[in-house]
Design an enzyme around this catalytic site. Sequence first.
Site, short mmCIF file in Angstrom:
data_model
loop_
_atom_site.label_atom_id
_atom_site.label_comp_id
_atom_site.label_asym_id
_atom_site.label_seq_id
_atom_site.Cartn_x
_atom_site.Cartn_y
_atom_site.Cartn_z
N GLU A 42 25.00 58.50 16.47
CA GLU A 42 23.74 59.03 17.00
C GLU A 42 23.91 60.49 17.36
OE1 GLU A 42 22.31 56.53 20.18
OE2 GLU A 42 22.36 54.74 18.92
N ARG B 267 23.59 48.22 21.03
CA ARG B 267 24.50 49.32 20.77
C ARG B 267 24.75 49.45 19.27
NH1 ARG B 267 23.48 51.55 24.56
NH2 ARG B 267 24.74 52.37 26.24
N HIS C 76 16.90 55.33 19.82
CA HIS C 76 17.54 54.88 21.07
C HIS C 76 16.63 55.07 22.29
CE1 HIS C 76 21.74 54.14 22.97
NE2 HIS C 76 20.79 53.63 23.73
C1 MLT Z 1 21.63 52.31 28.36
O1 MLT Z 1 22.81 52.06 28.13
O2 MLT Z 1 21.20 52.42 29.51
C2 MLT Z 1 20.67 52.48 27.25
O3 MLT Z 1 21.24 52.32 26.02
C3 MLT Z 1 19.82 53.70 27.39
C4 MLT Z 1 20.47 55.02 27.06
O4 MLT Z 1 21.65 55.12 26.84
O5 MLT Z 1 19.74 55.99 27.02
#
Ligand code: MLT
Length: 328
Positions: A270, A241, A289
């Site tokens: 982001e 994160r 990401h």
């Molecule tokens: C998640 O929390 O599943 C990942 O960071 C993937 C996303 O958020 O796209």
Amino acid sequence: MRRVAVTDGMADEAIKRLEQANCEVVRQFIELQDLLDGALADFDAVIVRSATKITKEILEVSVPGLKVVARAGVGVDNIDLDAASKLGIPVVNAPRASTQSVVELTVAHLLGSLRYIPTADRTLRSGAWAKKELTGTELYGKRLGLIGFGRIAQGVARVAQAFGMEIHSYDPYLPSNVAKKFDVSMHKTVDSLFKRCTHISIHCNLTDETHHLVDSERISMMPGKDPNHLPCGNHIVNCARGGIIDETAALEALDNGQLSSLALDVFENEPVDPSSPLLQHPHFHGTPHIGAATIEAQRRVGLDIADAVLVALSGSLPETTVNRSSLS
Ligand code: MLT
């Protein structure tokens, strides 16, 4: 017939599973204002990824229609869990489905950093043959420090061990029997991990406790030398994160040479600002990401979430309900 809103996309197979269970599925991004005006009140379930934020205000205008909020992924930081719990709405996620994909991306970033793969590609395309400047280091024999030792970190540890790395970790929440199953040195403090390891990979959630956990002071503790006292530089990867690394501090450490490489799949803000100086640094490389962005992970995420939504709509609490303990 139950109505399910899928706002940020989901695998076709998962949509079919919901439709076969007699749900009407509406696949459409919903603008913030429409969400605030109660667009979800006519739905029994909403399935989001990260683009749609489910706030307290949105939840309050969506009850009593909305019965479950589902996050097609792991992180639920875009959903107000407290508000959902107060309104009695279960929030479900898919915690296991993308593990392998994130493990593989983490290792790809580690290897990419140490062997300068992004730089090598860029220089090659620009017409340069920078063979002499691109002497890297091996993973073999180096100390890898994993912040957090959950499923993804454990997967990274297995692969890194196969490369001959020595595994260290800091995870104050890990049950003691889990660490025993791995050949891993557990540290009692984050500082001790940084003092010992030249390679750090982050695998914890973003919380008040972990915000900017990687700062200048900790980066300055990294030894830059392998267990045989040979220089190998200091390297950090984050596919967990954004916000856990202080990006300004990391950039300074890249500039002054304390950090040899930084590879990020996640950013404090982001999408990342294209004018961010980090993106210009030759020893930084990143991805937008994409940890869970594989066909396999997205299929598993979709199917797991479809199953969880169906369980919730049948009146039971799915196993992956993240606010289970707060629901009265
Ligand atoms: C998640 O929390 O599943 C990942 O960071 C993937 C996303 O958020 O796209």
